[in-house]
Design a protein around this motif. Structure first.
Motif, PDB file in Angstrom:
ATOM      1  N   CYS A  89      52.759  36.134  48.725  1.00 21.02           N
ATOM      2  CA  CYS A  89      53.364  37.597  48.152  1.00 21.02           C
ATOM      3  C   CYS A  89      52.579  38.188  47.521  1.00 21.02           C
ATOM      4  O   CYS A  89      52.205  39.549  47.856  1.00 21.02           O
ATOM      5  CB  CYS A  89      54.850  37.423  47.513  1.00 21.02           C
ATOM      6  SG  CYS A  89      56.254  36.740  48.499  1.00 21.02           S
ATOM      7  N   LEU A  90      51.742  37.602  46.565  1.00 18.70           N
ATOM      8  CA  LEU A  90      50.949  38.408  45.669  1.00 18.70           C
ATOM      9  C   LEU A  90      49.837  38.741  46.250  1.00 18.70           C
ATOM     10  O   LEU A  90      48.939  39.595  46.210  1.00 18.70           O
ATOM     11  CB  LEU A  90      50.591  37.469  44.271  1.00 18.70           C
ATOM     12  CG  LEU A  90      51.583  37.451  43.442  1.00 18.70           C
ATOM     13  CD1 LEU A  90      51.327  36.640  42.285  1.00 18.70           C
ATOM     14  CD2 LEU A  90      52.226  38.822  43.010  1.00 18.70           C
ATOM     15  N   GLN A  96      41.001  43.733  47.702  1.00 15.20           N
ATOM     16  CA  GLN A  96      39.612  43.264  47.769  1.00 15.20           C
ATOM     17  C   GLN A  96      39.423  41.705  48.317  1.00 15.20           C
ATOM     18  O   GLN A  96      38.256  41.482  48.575  1.00 15.20           O
ATOM     19  CB  GLN A  96      38.944  43.357  46.664  1.00 15.20           C
ATOM     20  CG  GLN A  96      38.936  44.621  45.910  1.00 15.20           C
ATOM     21  CD  GLN A  96      38.280  44.856  44.480  1.00 15.20           C
ATOM     22  OE1 GLN A  96      38.201  43.836  44.002  1.00 15.20           O
ATOM     23  NE2 GLN A  96      38.269  46.049  43.835  1.00 15.20           N
ATOM     24  N   GLU A  97      40.533  40.959  48.620  1.00 11.39           N
ATOM     25  CA  GLU A  97      40.628  39.728  49.191  1.00 11.39           C
ATOM     26  C   GLU A  97      39.718  38.837  48.276  1.00 11.39           C
ATOM     27  O   GLU A  97      39.062  38.156  48.943  1.00 11.39           O
ATOM     28  CB  GLU A  97      40.311  39.828  50.357  1.00 11.39           C
ATOM     29  CG  GLU A  97      41.250  40.376  51.386  1.00 11.39           C
ATOM     30  CD  GLU A  97      41.134  40.448  52.926  1.00 11.39           C
ATOM     31  OE1 GLU A  97      40.096  39.770  53.315  1.00 11.39           O
ATOM     32  OE2 GLU A  97      41.914  41.013  53.811  1.00 11.39           O
ATOM     33  N   ASN A  98      39.837  39.120  46.999  1.00 14.93           N
ATOM     34  CA  ASN A  98      39.173  38.266  46.098  1.00 14.93           C
ATOM     35  C   ASN A  98      39.785  37.416  45.051  1.00 14.93           C
ATOM     36  O   ASN A  98      39.329  36.764  43.876  1.00 14.93           O
ATOM     37  CB  ASN A  98      37.939  38.988  45.560  1.00 14.93           C
ATOM     38  CG  ASN A  98      38.680  40.023  44.593  1.00 14.93           C
ATOM     39  OD1 ASN A  98      39.800  40.116  44.269  1.00 14.93           O
ATOM     40  ND2 ASN A  98      37.550  40.770  43.924  1.00 14.93           N
ATOM     41  N   GLY A  99      41.074  37.285  45.336  1.00 11.46           N
ATOM     42  CA  GLY A  99      41.987  36.527  44.417  1.00 11.46           C
ATOM     43  C   GLY A  99      42.440  37.519  43.054  1.00 11.46           C
ATOM     44  O   GLY A  99      42.996  36.953  42.211  1.00 11.46           O
ATOM     45  N   THR A 100      42.241  38.684  43.207  1.00  8.67           N
ATOM     46  CA  THR A 100      42.625  39.579  42.003  1.00  8.67           C
ATOM     47  C   THR A 100      43.596  40.556  42.529  1.00  8.67           C
ATOM     48  O   THR A 100      43.572  40.995  43.475  1.00  8.67           O
ATOM     49  CB  THR A 100      41.583  40.073  41.295  1.00  8.67           C
ATOM     50  OG1 THR A 100      41.073  41.082  42.167  1.00  8.67           O
ATOM     51  CG2 THR A 100      40.663  38.912  40.658  1.00  8.67           C
ATOM     52  N   ASP A 134      40.079  42.856  33.647  1.00  8.13           N
ATOM     53  CA  ASP A 134      38.900  43.094  33.628  1.00  8.13           C
ATOM     54  C   ASP A 134      38.565  44.545  33.227  1.00  8.13           C
ATOM     55  O   ASP A 134      39.575  44.968  33.338  1.00  8.13           O
ATOM     56  CB  ASP A 134      38.091  42.565  35.082  1.00  8.13           C
ATOM     57  CG  ASP A 134      38.537  43.392  36.349  1.00  8.13           C
ATOM     58  OD1 ASP A 134      39.313  44.241  36.194  1.00  8.13           O
ATOM     59  OD2 ASP A 134      38.207  42.804  37.119  1.00  8.13           O
ATOM     60  N   GLU A 135      37.498  44.913  33.619  1.00  7.52           N
ATOM     61  CA  GLU A 135      37.134  46.269  33.027  1.00  7.52           C
ATOM     62  C   GLU A 135      37.944  47.221  33.999  1.00  7.52           C
ATOM     63  O   GLU A 135      38.091  48.489  33.775  1.00  7.52           O
ATOM     64  CB  GLU A 135      35.591  46.714  32.969  1.00  7.52           C
ATOM     65  CG  GLU A 135      34.760  46.624  34.421  1.00  7.52           C
ATOM     66  CD  GLU A 135      34.426  44.957  34.604  1.00  7.52           C
ATOM     67  OE1 GLU A 135      33.775  44.613  35.359  1.00  7.52           O
ATOM     68  OE2 GLU A 135      34.537  44.221  33.459  1.00  7.52           O
ATOM     69  N   ASP A 136      38.062  46.654  35.389  1.00 10.89           N
ATOM     70  CA  ASP A 136      38.576  47.807  36.434  1.00 10.89           C
ATOM     71  C   ASP A 136      40.359  47.673  36.206  1.00 10.89           C
ATOM     72  O   ASP A 136      40.853  48.087  36.994  1.00 10.89           O
ATOM     73  CB  ASP A 136      37.984  47.319  37.492  1.00 10.89           C
ATOM     74  CG  ASP A 136      36.920  47.820  37.591  1.00 10.89           C
ATOM     75  OD1 ASP A 136      36.394  48.771  36.951  1.00 10.89           O
ATOM     76  OD2 ASP A 136      35.989  47.170  38.305  1.00 10.89           O
ATOM     77  N   GLY A 137      40.938  46.661  35.525  1.00 12.61           N
ATOM     78  CA  GLY A 137      42.244  46.533  35.442  1.00 12.61           C
ATOM     79  C   GLY A 137      43.105  45.591  36.249  1.00 12.61           C
ATOM     80  O   GLY A 137      44.153  45.405  36.629  1.00 12.61           O
ATOM     81  N   PHE A 138      42.011  44.676  36.859  1.00 17.83           N
ATOM     82  CA  PHE A 138      42.602  43.579  37.681  1.00 17.83           C
ATOM     83  C   PHE A 138      42.630  42.030  36.962  1.00 17.83           C
ATOM     84  O   PHE A 138      41.792  41.747  35.875  1.00 17.83           O
ATOM     85  CB  PHE A 138      41.284  43.463  38.751  1.00 17.83           C
ATOM     86  CG  PHE A 138      41.249  44.312  39.611  1.00 17.83           C
ATOM     87  CD1 PHE A 138      42.252  44.294  41.033  1.00 17.83           C
ATOM     88  CD2 PHE A 138      40.668  45.533  39.480  1.00 17.83           C
ATOM     89  CE1 PHE A 138      41.985  45.412  41.901  1.00 17.83           C
ATOM     90  CE2 PHE A 138      40.824  46.611  40.398  1.00 17.83           C
ATOM     91  CZ  PHE A 138      41.526  46.392  41.699  1.00 17.83           C
ATOM     92  N   ILE A 139      43.487  41.310  37.512  1.00 19.76           N
ATOM     93  CA  ILE A 139      43.493  40.191  36.780  1.00 19.76           C
ATOM     94  C   ILE A 139      43.573  39.071  38.133  1.00 19.76           C
ATOM     95  O   ILE A 139      44.082  39.356  39.295  1.00 19.76           O
ATOM     96  CB  ILE A 139      44.957  39.791  36.122  1.00 19.76           C
ATOM     97  CG1 ILE A 139      46.174  40.420  37.114  1.00 19.76           C
ATOM     98  CG2 ILE A 139      44.834  40.732  34.724  1.00 19.76           C
ATOM     99  CD1 ILE A 139      47.211  39.028  37.100  1.00 19.76           C
ATOM    100  N   PRO A 140      42.993  37.572  37.894  1.00 20.90           N
ATOM    101  CA  PRO A 140      43.324  36.649  38.976  1.00 20.90           C
ATOM    102  C   PRO A 140      45.029  36.396  38.847  1.00 20.90           C
ATOM    103  O   PRO A 140      45.533  35.967  37.819  1.00 20.90           O
ATOM    104  CB  PRO A 140      42.434  35.480  38.082  1.00 20.90           C
ATOM    105  CG  PRO A 140      42.396  35.907  36.981  1.00 20.90           C
ATOM    106  CD  PRO A 140      42.589  37.139  36.446  1.00 20.90           C
ATOM    107  N   TYR A 141      45.189  36.510  40.042  1.00 21.92           N
ATOM    108  CA  TYR A 141      47.043  36.145  40.139  1.00 21.92           C
ATOM    109  C   TYR A 141      47.370  34.737  40.389  1.00 21.92           C
ATOM    110  O   TYR A 141      48.370  34.330  39.869  1.00 21.92           O
ATOM    111  CB  TYR A 141      47.463  36.989  41.239  1.00 21.92           C
ATOM    112  CG  TYR A 141      46.890  37.033  42.583  1.00 21.92           C
ATOM    113  CD1 TYR A 141      47.084  35.908  43.619  1.00 21.92           C
ATOM    114  CD2 TYR A 141      45.964  37.823  43.066  1.00 21.92           C
ATOM    115  CE1 TYR A 141      46.661  35.760  44.804  1.00 21.92           C
ATOM    116  CE2 TYR A 141      45.411  37.649  44.352  1.00 21.92           C
ATOM    117  CZ  TYR A 141      45.711  36.637  45.114  1.00 21.92           C
ATOM    118  OH  TYR A 141      45.343  36.723  46.262  1.00 21.92           O
TER     119      TYR A 141
END
Length: 158
Positions: A89-90, A96-100, A134-141
């Motif tokens: 789901c996440l 970006q298909e990078n786990g974030t 991160d600096e762009d507001g992304f987290i590893p889910y």
């Protein structure tokens, strides 16, 4: 119960006894979801209510022989999610298909979709389980989800 092994019945009896506050071999139906979660099941609040759970303490009691078929039924229920289901789901939010994913989207998802959480519940979950953005507001889910599932399992074991 014919579909439960002796070992499963023993496990159920133990979990049931933890919530049997006065030793009368009854639990308060408000604790139905807690007992099911202690047995590593993940029923929704709607399912718990459908199975006889109550929202207020003291409304209804349940005996072990009434609980066993509920446990058996709930164990077979395919509506429960697991780590892998939640991860899929996440991934829908992983543009970006990078786990974030955006932390703001995670917060919105917890507040607005499925069995919605309250603001204070979301704050607690994010504080306890989420890595820093991160600096762009992304987290590893994936690590967030693993911590959340581990925490839920640990609370269920208490």
């Amino acid at each position: 119960m014919a579909d439960l092994s002796a070992r499963e019945v023993e496990k159920v009896e133990f979990a049931f006894s933890i919530y049997d506050a006065d030793g009368s071999n009854n639990i308060d139906c408000m604790d139905l979801g807690n007992v099911l979660r202690a047995l590593n099941l993940n029923p929704t609040n709607a399912t718990i209510e459908k199975l006889g759970g109550t929202k207020k303490r003291g409304e209804k009691l349940m005996k072990l022989d009434e609980f066993l078929p509920i446990y058996s039924q709930c164990k077979k229920d395919k509506e429960q999610g697991c780590y892998e289901d939640f991860l899929e789901c996440l991934k829908l939010y992983d543009k970006q298909e990078n786990g974030t994913m955006l932390a703001a989207e995670l917060s919105h998802t917890l507040l607005a979709l499925g069995e919605r959480l309250e603001d204070n519940q979301v704050e607690e979950v994010l504080k306890d389980c989420m890595d820093a953005e991160d600096e762009d507001g992304f987290i590893p889910y994936a690590p967030f989800l693993r911590r959340l599932c581990d925490r839920a399992a640990a609370e269920g074991d208490e």
